[in-house]
Design an enzyme around this catalytic site. Structure first.
Site, mmCIF file in Angstrom:
data_model
loop_
_atom_site.group_PDB
_atom_site.id
_atom_site.type_symbol
_atom_site.label_atom_id
_atom_site.label_comp_id
_atom_site.label_asym_id
_atom_site.label_seq_id
_atom_site.Cartn_x
_atom_site.Cartn_y
_atom_site.Cartn_z
ATOM 1 N N ASN A 268 49.647 72.644 61.150
ATOM 2 C CA ASN A 268 48.248 72.529 60.729
ATOM 3 C C ASN A 268 47.394 73.685 61.254
ATOM 4 O O ASN A 268 47.910 74.654 61.803
ATOM 5 C CB ASN A 268 47.675 71.194 61.217
ATOM 6 C CG ASN A 268 47.514 71.169 62.726
ATOM 7 O OD1 ASN A 268 48.412 71.590 63.455
ATOM 8 N ND2 ASN A 268 46.388 70.701 63.211
ATOM 9 N N CYS A 270 45.553 74.043 63.843
ATOM 10 C CA CYS A 270 45.636 74.340 65.278
ATOM 11 C C CYS A 270 47.063 74.270 65.812
ATOM 12 O O CYS A 270 47.280 74.313 67.028
ATOM 13 C CB CYS A 270 44.730 73.398 66.075
ATOM 14 S SG CYS A 270 42.998 73.519 65.617
ATOM 15 N N GLU A 272 49.386 71.966 66.147
ATOM 16 C CA GLU A 272 49.952 70.863 66.927
ATOM 17 C C GLU A 272 50.529 69.751 66.059
ATOM 18 O O GLU A 272 51.235 68.870 66.560
ATOM 19 C CB GLU A 272 48.905 70.283 67.893
ATOM 20 C CG GLU A 272 47.911 69.309 67.299
ATOM 21 C CD GLU A 272 46.722 69.980 66.632
ATOM 22 O OE1 GLU A 272 45.705 69.315 66.383
ATOM 23 O OE2 GLU A 272 46.816 71.195 66.362
#
Length: 592
Positions: A268, A270, A272
């Site tokens: 995604n 970011c 994670e």
């Protein structure tokens, strides 16, 4: 209100006698959740806080989209992303299926311009559909290292070039396989392909990917291009160093440690979240004339999946002081709330609702890690920090999976549980590459405890397909005066500029001054080792930044990346370097 409405509807009819008991029970958990928030024991991600009282409460943080290589799917995905960006989701777009430039278009006998025009359209969509004017829309584009246009794709954020060849408002991640690493180290050539002609490369990983890749290399009837593996690596590292961007997605590590046994090719915004995302397929479209004489268009499609995840972060400074009984009730309450949100939140796109209600992924991470280490008189670089981290994360995620198992007994396992490694009697602990590499970091192993939990899960299931993901928490961390996520501090005092300009002072500075280490003083290998210990217990990934004052060479960066791959990490987020010598200078406490 939406939550009560949903359950009140459910308890009508034959379940009416349970309604008052249910309301009483729900109010108990609502109060517990309020207490958890007000005491700063947990923080919720921004969309959950900002959108909860809106008419259409879209509460998910992360939205993963994968378009197919056809006009209908590309247009459909663009519209889906516009809706989710409007409703405050952080967007991910996996461009791996899109055919390369020069590829034939059978329907009009033309030639494709490749993925870049579609990526530029994504840039415009995300800019146009910002998050209600509250903050700008954001999107990450993922592409594979073997794509025929990879040398152009990795330059999309570069400062040079023309507007036609750049899309600088987006961020990017490159999917890396083990075979690419092997060829770099042997100073060999790699072959780039058109995804249209090599479908298996977007479906396989590990040894099966290697077999497919070498098969396509031997096939003379398809379009391909040979380049030195080191040349591509050099460009990747150059862009990563100059921009900080170009995240790394280790596709073999993701899928070898994947609990759901379904291919995951991208992460995604970011880095994670690692959950499946698949395109829908148009089956048939026709028009009819209804009874009023009006024309209606009816469309049938086979549903794909938009990967969706709701994020929560546990305050480690609170967790470490909980009693065993409090840990159990805390995790149960937290997961119960996450479960209810999956059923009651607003879904702008049906593929998102289908995937979320079928697979029920959540992402529970942490906050205040640097404060926790310092408060226990530990520095990131202390040898004892590894074992301390191991015990804390073993304990936290054991209780999370245990609570998921209890919820599964009460409400049923998520729908595709029987297809997962959970059903095989395994947990993230059991399939961790860190364990498979004979525990090279030499941290404690509490196998008997995990074996017993795995047996319970095998029988009764888990409520969620995924549970753990460590998000950045840049906004929510400051709201409770905590250190951000798992990050070391940039400085003891700093000013964060964003939607609001906020001066920040690290917590417990008077007591812990000697134990806080600034990010620039911590070797990348230390950050990787601590992340590997955490990854042992997490079924998704971590937003993990690496810090360098001035890298000695590309070899240093590559060695660190390989070390992360060896220890089972699934993704790497930003590579950060100081913008100026001022950032390297420690702020004078007398002046703060």
């Amino acid at each position: 209100a939406a939550m009560f409405s949903f359950y009140d509807d459910y308890y009508k009819g034959e379940n009416k006698d349970k309604l008052e008991i249910s309301k009483s029970e729900r109010l108990k958990y609502i109060k517990r959740t309020y207490d958890m928030l007000s005491k700063h024991e947990v923080t919720f991600a921004t969309p959950r806080i900002a959108n909860s009282m809106t008419i259409k409460a879209q509460l998910a943080s992360c939205i993963l989209n994968t378009p197919d290589d056809d006009t209908w799917s590309l247009n459909q995905t663009d519209g889906n992303m516009a809706l989710y960006s409007k409703f405050s989701g952080g967007i991910a777009y996996d461009a791996s299926y899109i055919r390369a430039s020069g590829s034939t278009i059978q329907t009009n006998r033309g030639r494709s311009d490749g993925p870049i025009p579609f990526i530029k359209r994504v840039e415009q969509t995300i800019s146009s559909f910002n998050q209600g004017g509250v903050r700008k829309g954001a999107c990450v584009i993922t592409f594979p290292w073997w794509h025929l246009d990879v040398l152009d794709l990795i330059m999309l954020k570069d400062a040079g070039g023309t507007e036609d060849t750049r899309a600088r408002k987006l961020v990017y991640s490159i999917r890396i396989s083990n075979i690419f690493r092997e060829r770099v180290n042997k100073d060999e050539y790699i072959t780039l392909f058109d995804p249209k002609e090599t479908p298996l490369l977007n479906e396989e990983y590990g040894e099966k990917f290697n077999v497919a890749y070498m098969y396509y290399e031997s096939k003379s009837s398809i379009r391909k291009k040979k380049i030195k593996a080191k040349d591509l690596l050099f460009q990747i590292l150059k862009v990563r160093q100059e921009t900080g961007n170009l995240y790394l997605t280790f596709v073999d590590n993701i899928n070898e440690q994947n609990m759901v046994n379904r291919f995951v090719g991208a992460s995604n915004l970011c880095q994670e979240i690692v959950i499946p995302s698949y395109p829908s397929k148009l089956i048939k479209e026709k028009y009819i004339i209804n009874e009023e004489g009006e024309y209606e268009i009816i469309q049938r499609k086979k549903s794909g999946e938009i990967g969706i995840c709701n994020l929560v972060s546990v305050n480690l400074m609170a967790w470490i002081n909980f009693t065993p009984e409090k840990k159990k009730s805390f995790c149960y309450t937290l997961l119960r709330g996450c479960d209810n949100i999956i059923d009651t939140q607003f879904y702008p796109v049906k593929e998102g609702e289908i995937a979320n209600k079928k697979n029920r992924p959540i992402g529970i991470g942490v906050i205040n890690y640097a404060n926790l280490l310092a408060s226990n008189k530990l520095k990131y670089t202390d040898k004892d920090a590894l074992e301390f981290t191991n015990k804390v994360f073993d304990d936290l995620y054991y209780h999370i999976y245990e609570a998921s198992n209890i919820l599964a007994k009460e409400r049923g396992a998520y729908k595709t549980f029987n297809e997962s490694k959970w059903k095989e009697g395994l947990t993230p602990f059991h399939i961790s590459l860190l364990n498979n590499e004979k525990n090279i970091l030499n941290v404690s192993t509490y196998k008997e405890k995990w074996d017993k939990l795995a047996e319970k899960i095998k029988i009764n299931g888990v409520r969620f397909s995924f549970h753990g993901a460590i998000a950045p928490t840049a906004t929510s961390g400051k709201s409770i005066s905590a250190t951000e996520s798992i990050e070391p501090v940039v400085d003891l005092f700093f000013v964060e500029e964003g939607i609001q300009t906020l001066p920040s002072l690290v917590p417990n500075i008077k007591k812990n001054r000697d134990y806080y280490q600034r990010c620039w003083t911590i070797p990348a290998k230390t950050i990787i080792e601590l992340a590997a210990v955490r990854q042992r217990y997490i079924d998704q990934s971590q937003s993990l930044n690496l810090y360098y004052v001035k890298p000695d060479s590309a070899k240093e960066l590559w060695n660190d990346i390989q070390y992360a791959m060896d220890l089972g990490l699934k993704t790497l987020y930003y590579m950060k370097t100081p913008k100026s010598n001022f950032e390297l200078e420690e702020v004078c406490e007398s002046c703060t």
